[in-house]
Design a protein around this motif. Structure first.
Motif, PDB file in Angstrom:
ATOM      1  N   GLN A  87       0.816  -1.202   0.000  1.00  0.00           N
ATOM      2  CA  GLN A  87       0.000   0.000   0.000  1.00  0.00           C
ATOM      3  C   GLN A  87       0.858   1.263   0.000  1.00  0.00           C
ATOM      4  OE1 GLN A  87      -0.394  -2.580   2.069  1.00  0.00           O
ATOM      5  NE2 GLN A  87      -2.540  -3.215   2.058  1.00  0.00           N
ATOM      6  N   VAL A  99       2.471   1.759  -3.450  1.00  0.00           N
ATOM      7  CA  VAL A  99       1.536   2.253  -4.465  1.00  0.00           C
ATOM      8  C   VAL A  99       1.246   3.735  -4.237  1.00  0.00           C
ATOM      9  CG1 VAL A  99      -0.855   2.089  -5.278  1.00  0.00           C
ATOM     10  CG2 VAL A  99       0.514   0.017  -4.993  1.00  0.00           C
ATOM     11  N   ILE A 100       0.994   4.120  -3.002  1.00  0.00           N
ATOM     12  CA  ILE A 100       0.709   5.531  -2.685  1.00  0.00           C
ATOM     13  C   ILE A 100       1.906   6.401  -3.033  1.00  0.00           C
ATOM     14  CG2 ILE A 100       0.294   7.143  -0.773  1.00  0.00           C
ATOM     15  CD1 ILE A 100      -1.401   4.785   0.470  1.00  0.00           C
ATOM     16  N   ALA A 129      -4.818   5.046  -6.543  1.00  0.00           N
ATOM     17  CA  ALA A 129      -4.306   3.824  -5.909  1.00  0.00           C
ATOM     18  C   ALA A 129      -5.264   2.656  -6.120  1.00  0.00           C
ATOM     19  CB  ALA A 129      -4.066   4.062  -4.423  1.00  0.00           C
TER      20      ALA A 129
END
Length: 124
Positions: free
Chosen positions: A4, A7-8, A28
């Motif tokens: 996560q 990706v951010i 995202a």
């Protein structure tokens, strides 16, 4: 680094728009459809604390995020709210001048320019 966070961070590093958390969340979700808005907010906070990104708050109800954590200036369009990077060297000498004048320890400063972006000038 979790999937996560990666990706951010990738979303932020691949844009120069200084997006909101909601915008980051929408981007995202294209890679991680199950990511929640809460997860985006939590990871933005962690990335900020790690010095990977910067949070820009202009007194509105939401913050904008910058994938470039290095010290730099910004221009804010007063019509559309767009935030742009300004390509000027950061004047660290200002920190020393303020510290000297006021007897304070200055660690950094923030400077923004305000006006109308190219698109809003064209509209008017």
């Amino acid at each position: 680094m979790t999937k996560q966070k990666k990706v951010i961070l990738d979303v932020l590093k691949n844009t120069d728009t200084h997006p909101t958390a909601d915008w980051i969340y929408e981007k995202a979700r294209k890679t991680l459809p199950d990511i929640s808005l809460g997860t985006v907010y939590r990871n933005l906070h962690v990335l900020k604390e790690l010095g990977e990104i910067s949070e820009l708050n202009y007194g509105s109800s939401y913050s904008r995020y910058d994938g470039n954590p290095a010290a730099h200036y910004h221009f804010v369009c007063e019509a559309c709210g767009k935030v742009l990077d300004v390509d000027l060297p950061v004047q660290t000498k200002l920190n020393d001048e303020v510290a000297s004048q006021m007897g304070l320890k200055v660690t950094h400063h923030r400077l923004e320019f305000y006006g109308l972006c190219d698109e809003c000038q064209t509209k008017n």
